[in-house]
Design an enzyme around this catalytic site. Structure first.
Site, PDB file in Angstrom:
ATOM      1  N   GLU A  74       1.291  -0.472  -5.156  1.00  0.00           N
ATOM      2  CA  GLU A  74       0.281   0.432  -5.284  1.00  0.00           C
ATOM      3  C   GLU A  74       0.979   1.810  -5.478  1.00  0.00           C
ATOM      4  O   GLU A  74       1.533   2.471  -4.515  1.00  0.00           O
ATOM      5  CB  GLU A  74      -0.771   0.708  -4.326  1.00  0.00           C
ATOM      6  CG  GLU A  74      -1.770   1.733  -4.674  1.00  0.00           C
ATOM      7  CD  GLU A  74      -2.626   2.252  -3.298  1.00  0.00           C
ATOM      8  OE1 GLU A  74      -3.565   2.739  -3.463  1.00  0.00           O
ATOM      9  OE2 GLU A  74      -1.924   2.358  -2.332  1.00  0.00           O
TER      10      GLU A  74
ATOM     11  N   ASP B 227       0.820  -1.098  -0.106  1.00  0.00           N
ATOM     12  CA  ASP B 227      -0.070   0.040   0.045  1.00  0.00           C
ATOM     13  C   ASP B 227       0.804   1.103  -0.151  1.00  0.00           C
ATOM     14  O   ASP B 227       1.989   1.372   0.688  1.00  0.00           O
ATOM     15  CB  ASP B 227      -1.003  -0.050   1.381  1.00  0.00           C
ATOM     16  CG  ASP B 227      -1.847   1.112   1.180  1.00  0.00           C
ATOM     17  OD1 ASP B 227      -2.797   1.250   0.345  1.00  0.00           O
ATOM     18  OD2 ASP B 227      -2.040   1.901   2.423  1.00  0.00           O
TER      19      ASP B 227
END
Length: 552
Positions: free
Chosen positions: A243, A201
Site C-alpha cells: 500500500e 500497510d
C-alpha cells in the site's frame, strides 16, 4: 514461472474476518464462520483472499492497532482455527494474504509497555522518542482534523513518542536492525501457518526514516528487497502487496528496477482518475494516469480496485477534479472524510444504477493489473453513514433474509447490520441474488470467469486506442500473439464510435460477453454504437485466427 507469478491473472477478494461470518453467535465474525463460506468464494471464482488484521488488539482502529503479531484475537478464534482455514482454502485453490501492519503497534503492545517503563528496556529503541516536542510535530498527520499532532508526551516514559497515525499507535523504529529482524520473524511465522503473502500497510512510512530531527523522510528501499528475498526464500510464490499512495515517478523505486522489491502495488493514481472519469465522462486524465503508471518490471503487477476498507482518497486530483467527484458521489459533508476523500460504498455512490455499476466493474476487471474486489460489493451492499468515519462501509456481510442478515444468530453484531430501506439485508443479500440469474452477484461471477479467460489483460502489454470521443475508453492488450480489446462508454447517452484495432488481424472482433462480431470496413475501421454506460470485450481476430496461429 507462470505459477510463481500466479498473481498476474488472479482475482483478489478483500474481507474483514470480524464482519464476514459469525459461527458462535457472539456477534463477531470468526475463522470457523469464514471457513464455512469458502465454497461461496470458490464459486464466485476468487483466487486469493486478503484478510484485514485479526491479531489480538484493543480494536481502537479496527485491528490496525496490533497488540500481538503471533496470535489470533480470541473473538476470531484460535491459531488452530486459522490453520484449518488456510488448509481448507488451499484445498479449494484459494490463497490467503494477510495484512502486515508493522509501521506501528498498539500502545498496549508489551514491547511499548516495556519501552515506556524503562529507559534501559531492550525495546526502548524499538520506538521513536524525543525529550522535546519537535518543531514539526503538528505536520504530517495521516488523519488531519482527527489528529492534532504526530508527537505525544508519555508521562511514564518521560518523553515524547512519534506516531504517524493515532496517538494509540506508536511508530516502530523500522530503521533498527532488530526491528527488521523481528518483522522477518513475523512473516516466517505466518507463512509457516499457510499464508501466501502479505498486504503491507503504509509502506512509505515503514521504509521512511523517523526521528525528531527528520524533516524530510528518506526512503530505505533496500528494506523492501530484504522483505521480498525472505518471503520468497520461505515460499517461492509468496507475494508482497504494497500500500503506497505515491507519485508515478517513484513507482520503479517501490517495484525495484529489476523487479526485486514489491511484487504488487495498489494503483491509487489510476483509481482516483477512474472516479473522476466516472463523474465527468472525461477519460483523458485516466488515459494519462495509465500512461504514467505503465512502466514496471515484467514480474510486477498493479492491484486495481474501486473501493476498499478505507475512504476513497482523492488527494492526487486537482481541486477542480476533486470537487467534481465530491459533487457526483459524495455531495453531503457526512459522506466525506478528512476533506480529501469519500467514505461510501460503491453502490450508493452510483445511485444503485445497475448500468453504472456494471460499467465500473467492467473497467476494474479490464484495467491493467489484478482486480481486487471488496466483500459485499458483488451484491451491491450499501453503507451506514450514521457510523463514525470509515466504519460506515465496514458493516457485516448480508447473506440472507434471516435476522441480522444471516451474519450472526446473536443480538449484538460487531457493527450494526444494515436494516430496512433500499440497502437493508431484507432487500440486498446473497441468498436472493443467488437464485436470480440476472442478479449483480451472478453477473459478477460471469465477469470473473470472462476475466480469467482473457489472460492477455493480466499478462500483456497494452495500448490506448483512439476512439474520437474523450468519454469512450478503448484498450488493447497483446500477449503471446493474441489480443483482447475492451471498450467502455462513460457517457449517459449512446455513442457511435469508429476505430482501428491497430494490429494486422484486427479486421475481425469477436464479442466475448454477448456474442456476435464486428467486421472492419475497407479502411480497417470498426464502427459500433455503445449504449449509455455500455461496455464491450472483444477477442481480436477470433478463435479461428488463434487456432491457425497454434497450428503454425
Amino acid at each position: 514461472m507462470i505459477n510463481d507469478l500466479w498473481y498476474k491473472n488472479a482475482i483478489l477478494y478483500s474481507l474483514n474476518v470480524g464482519t464476514f461470518m459469525d459461527s458462535d453467535g457472539d456477534g463477531i465474525g470468526d475463522f470457523i464462520g469464514l471457513s464455512r463460506r469458502l465454497d461461496y468464494l470458490h464459486g464466485l471464482g476468487i483466487d486469493a483472499v486478503w484478510l484485514q488484521p485479526f491479531q489480538p488488539s484493543p480494536f481502537k482502529d479496527d485491528g490496525y492497532d496490533v497488540a500481538d503479531y503471533y496470535g489470533v484475537d480470541p473473538r476470531h478464534g484460535t491459531l488452530g482455527d486459522f490453520v484449518e482455514f488456510t488448509h481448507a482454502a488451499k484445498s479449494r485453490g484459494i490463497r490467503v494474504l494477510i495484512d502486515l501492519v508493522i509501521n506501528h503497534t498498539s500502545i498496549e503492545h508489551p514491547w511499548f509497555q516495556s519501552a515506556r517503563r524503562d529507559p534501559n528496556s531492550p525495546y526502548r529503541d524499538w520506538y521513536v522518542w524525543s525529550d522535546k516536542k519537535p518543531k514539526n510535530a503538528n505536520e504530517g498527520m495521516v488523519f488531519p482534523g482527527v489528529q492534532e499532532t504526530t508527537w505525544t508526551w508519555d508521562e511514564t516514559a518521560g518523553a515524547y513518542y512519534f506516531h504517524r497515525f493515532y496517538d494509540f499507535q506508536p511508530d516502530l523504529n523500522t530503521s533498527n536492525p532488530r526491528v527488521q529482524a523481528e518483522i522477518l520473524k513475523i512473516m516466517g511465522f505466518w507463512i509457516q501457518l499457510g499464508v501466501s503473502g502479505f498486504r503491507m500497510d503504509a509502506v512509505p512510512f515503514i521504509i521512511g526514516t523517523k526521528g525528531p530531527d527528520v524533516t524530510q523522510p528518506v526512503e530505505q528501499f533496500d528494506m523492501l528487497r530484504t522483505f521480498r528475498e525472505f518471503i520468497q526464500w520461505r515460499q517461492g510464490d509468496a507475494v508482497m502487496l504494497a500500500e503506497a499512495n505515491i507519485l508515478p515517478e517513484d513507482d520503479l523505486e517501490y517495484f525495484g528496477a529489476d523487479g526485486d522489491r514489491s511484487h504488487m502495488m495498489f494503483n491509487f493514481q489510476v483509481n482516483q482518475n477512474l472516479f473522476y472519469a466516472l463523474a465527468s465522462a472525461d477519460t483523458k486524465p485516466l488515459a494519462k494516469a495509465l500512461k504514467a503508471t505503465k512502466p514496471r518490471p515484467a514480474s510486477a503487477q498493479w492491484g486495481v480496485f474501486l473501493r476498499n476498507h478505507d475512504e476513497l482518497d482523492l488527494g492526487r486530483l486537482t481541486e477542480e477534479q476533486r470537487n467534481r467527484v465530491f459533487a457526483a458521489f459524495g455531495p453531503e459533508e457526512n459522506m466525506q472524510l478528512y476533506h480529501r476523500g469519500i467514505r461510501r460504498r460503491l453502490a450508493p455512490m452510483l445511485g444503485a444504477d445497475r448500468r453504472r455499476l456494471e460499467l465500473a466493474y467492467s473497467l476494474m476487471f479490464t484495467l491493467p493489473g489484478t482486480p481486487v474486489l471488496r466483500y459485499g460489493d458483488e451484491i451491491g451492499m450499501g453503507d451506514d453513514l450514521s457510523l463514525p468515519e470509515r466504519n460506515c462501509a465496514r458493516t457485516p456481510m448480508q447473506w440472507s433474509t434471516e435476522p441480522k442478515g444471516g451474519f450472526t444468530k446473536g443480538d449484538k453484531p460487531l457493527l450494526p447490520v444494515i436494516t430496512g430501506g433500499p440497502w437493508g439485508y431484507e432487500t440486498v443479500n446473497v441468498a436472493a441474488q443467488r437464485g436470480d440469474p440476472n442478479s449483480l452477484l451472478n453477473w459478477t461471477e460471469r465477469m470473473i470467469r470472462a476475466r480469467h479467460e482473457a489472460p492477455e489483460i493480466g499478462w500483456g502489454d497494452y495500448a490506448v486506442i483512439p476512439t474520437g470521443d474523450s468519454g469512450v475508453l478503448a484498450l488493447r492488450y497483446d500477449w503471446r500473439g493474441n489480443s483482447v480489446l475492451v471498450v467502455h462508454n462513460l457517457h449517459d447517452s449512446p455513442r457511435e464510435i469508429r476505430f482501428k484495432a491497430g494490429v494486422p488481424e484486427g479486421d475481425r472482433l469477436i464479442d466475448l460477453l454477448h456474442g456476435g462480431q464486428s467486421e472492419a470496413d475497407e479502411g480497417g475501421r470498426h464502427a459500433m454504437v455503445l449504449d449509455p454506460y455500455g461496455y464491450r470485450w472483444f477477442r481480436v481476430g477470433g478463435l479461428d485466427y488463434i487456432l491457425r496461429r497454434q497450428e503454425r
